[in-house]
Write a protein that holds these residues in place. Sequence first.
Motif, mmCIF file in Angstrom:
data_model
loop_
_atom_site.group_PDB
_atom_site.id
_atom_site.type_symbol
_atom_site.label_atom_id
_atom_site.label_comp_id
_atom_site.label_asym_id
_atom_site.label_seq_id
_atom_site.Cartn_x
_atom_site.Cartn_y
_atom_site.Cartn_z
ATOM 1 N N VAL A 283 0.912 -1.212 0.066
ATOM 2 C CA VAL A 283 0.071 0.033 -0.110
ATOM 3 C C VAL A 283 0.926 1.103 0.140
ATOM 4 O O VAL A 283 1.900 1.605 0.822
ATOM 5 C CB VAL A 283 -0.824 -0.006 1.227
ATOM 6 N N ASP A 284 0.823 1.864 -0.989
ATOM 7 C CA ASP A 284 1.405 3.254 -0.939
ATOM 8 C C ASP A 284 3.185 3.128 -0.848
ATOM 9 O O ASP A 284 3.624 3.830 -0.048
ATOM 10 C CB ASP A 284 0.921 4.329 -0.087
ATOM 11 N N TRP A 286 4.762 0.617 0.495
ATOM 12 C CA TRP A 286 4.941 -0.406 1.801
ATOM 13 C C TRP A 286 4.327 -1.366 1.798
ATOM 14 O O TRP A 286 3.025 -1.476 1.513
ATOM 15 C CB TRP A 286 4.992 0.691 3.082
ATOM 16 N N TYR A 288 2.813 -4.159 4.287
ATOM 17 C CA TYR A 288 2.439 -4.383 5.649
ATOM 18 C C TYR A 288 2.107 -5.984 5.953
ATOM 19 O O TYR A 288 1.566 -6.713 5.038
ATOM 20 C CB TYR A 288 1.065 -3.604 5.926
ATOM 21 N N MET A 322 7.330 -3.250 8.629
ATOM 22 C CA MET A 322 6.907 -2.681 7.370
ATOM 23 C C MET A 322 7.948 -2.526 6.495
ATOM 24 O O MET A 322 9.146 -2.148 6.859
ATOM 25 C CB MET A 322 5.914 -1.510 7.592
ATOM 26 N N GLY A 436 -4.865 0.213 9.564
ATOM 27 C CA GLY A 436 -4.387 0.537 8.253
ATOM 28 C C GLY A 436 -4.760 2.149 8.105
ATOM 29 O O GLY A 436 -4.688 2.676 7.139
ATOM 30 N N TRP A 438 -3.342 4.546 9.531
ATOM 31 C CA TRP A 438 -2.107 5.257 9.468
ATOM 32 C C TRP A 438 -1.241 4.607 8.279
ATOM 33 O O TRP A 438 -1.094 3.274 8.632
ATOM 34 C CB TRP A 438 -1.429 5.234 10.713
ATOM 35 N N ARG A 439 -0.789 5.284 7.444
ATOM 36 C CA ARG A 439 0.188 4.507 6.389
ATOM 37 C C ARG A 439 1.234 5.357 6.550
ATOM 38 O O ARG A 439 1.481 6.523 6.608
ATOM 39 C CB ARG A 439 -0.463 4.522 5.014
#
Length: 448
Positions: A283-284, A286, A288, A322, A436, A438-439
């Motif tokens: 996601v973006d 990174w 997880y 991460m 999720g 916070w990213r």
Amino acid sequence: MNRRDLLLAAGAAGLAPRLANAQPAPGLRAAAREAWLYGLPLIEMAGTRARAFAGLNPGVNRFGHARRLAGPESRAVTAPNNDTLYSSAWLDLTQGPVTLTIPPTGDRYISVAAMNMFTDNDAVLGTRTTGRNGGRFTLVGPGQAGGGPDVVRIATPHAWLLARTLVDGEADLPAVHKVQAGLTLEGPTGQALSAAWPKVPGRQAPALDYFDGVAAMLKADPPPATDGAFFARVAPLGLTAAGQFDRSRFSGAQVAEIEAGVAEAKAALRSAGPIGAGAGRLVDGWTYPPNTLGFYNQAYAFRAAVALGGLAALPPAEAMYMHPEGDTGRMFTGAGPYRLHFPAGKLPPVDGFWSLTMYEGTPDGQFFLVENPARRYAIGDRTPGLTRNADGSLDIWIARDDPGGARTANWLPAPKTGPFTMSLRAYLPRQELIDGRWRAPKVQAVAR
């Protein structure tokens, strides 16, 4: 590559473990591929235990303590952290329970992970689960009697205890050593226990030798009944839950098929990244971790990836690992600088601590700290001397060479040569990180 091979290769990298594990194994090659992955955690645990007992080790059912933070010389376990002191004990519960004492630690983070030989965290004791006041816990093996609120059941007769105690800089080490002194075990000990442990080859051994080792480990530490479907799928190989494996039954052509299946498993596994990064959600920029990290059930391919790239990983409730997307897959290859920019008020949300750790990658898929002139291996919430931007935001600069000027204070050195990667660790993550909301911001290349 046909559809079945594609699914199995994806499963080996942890990308589709359920699909991979659900496929039938009509031939020897497919059975060898899946069985090699299944057995890898056992082999890695046995190898780590053997290395511990080849060095200065206090013995079975006793803690050995690292007195300094991990550095480039720390190569016993892949992807070590540079935030905590490790205390390690190898358990043999075949002669009865062992009593663990955890001292009071107050505000200092501590965790004691009790891992069975299949690398599942049967329990994580410490700050998050048992509190700040420590306690005494009875560790009980399979089939042993035990009751009461302080009994911890371990799924295999042998196990690994790995404690992590937070260090707040070099000046804090004496205080951490006092905590370690209070971390003790009481129970049977002696060379007779360790002498009975299987002597097994490493993951690079010829296939038949490797499966001999897996069989020996299965005899010493039987698998759960829930692995029955796996053993049915690998029936062409003849590896059983009871630890049976007859290498003499295979012809030369069949051995070649087995070796080909093992080679496919190794090739797929190398793409997984540190701590099984290839198994998570991207996601973006990174990756997880999935919620099966640290207790894998039937996610065998993911479990194997973690055993290779991040042995002893904790479950997400205790720590989130991460990994940024690199220049080529999981790895960075450029000179940098790269920038990780945390906006003001947007640092990793934790009740423990966080850090970004640098690793060099090895050809066989493991990850270690690397020497650098700054002697800095991680940047986190306890790193002294970091500078903030005028708006309160924080930039971490990642580069092979000192980026210079004001950037030097926030420099995370990368290896001078070769591929590298990073791990963003968040201990005691808050719910917004787990679910999720916070990213992490992307790691971006920046012109000099």
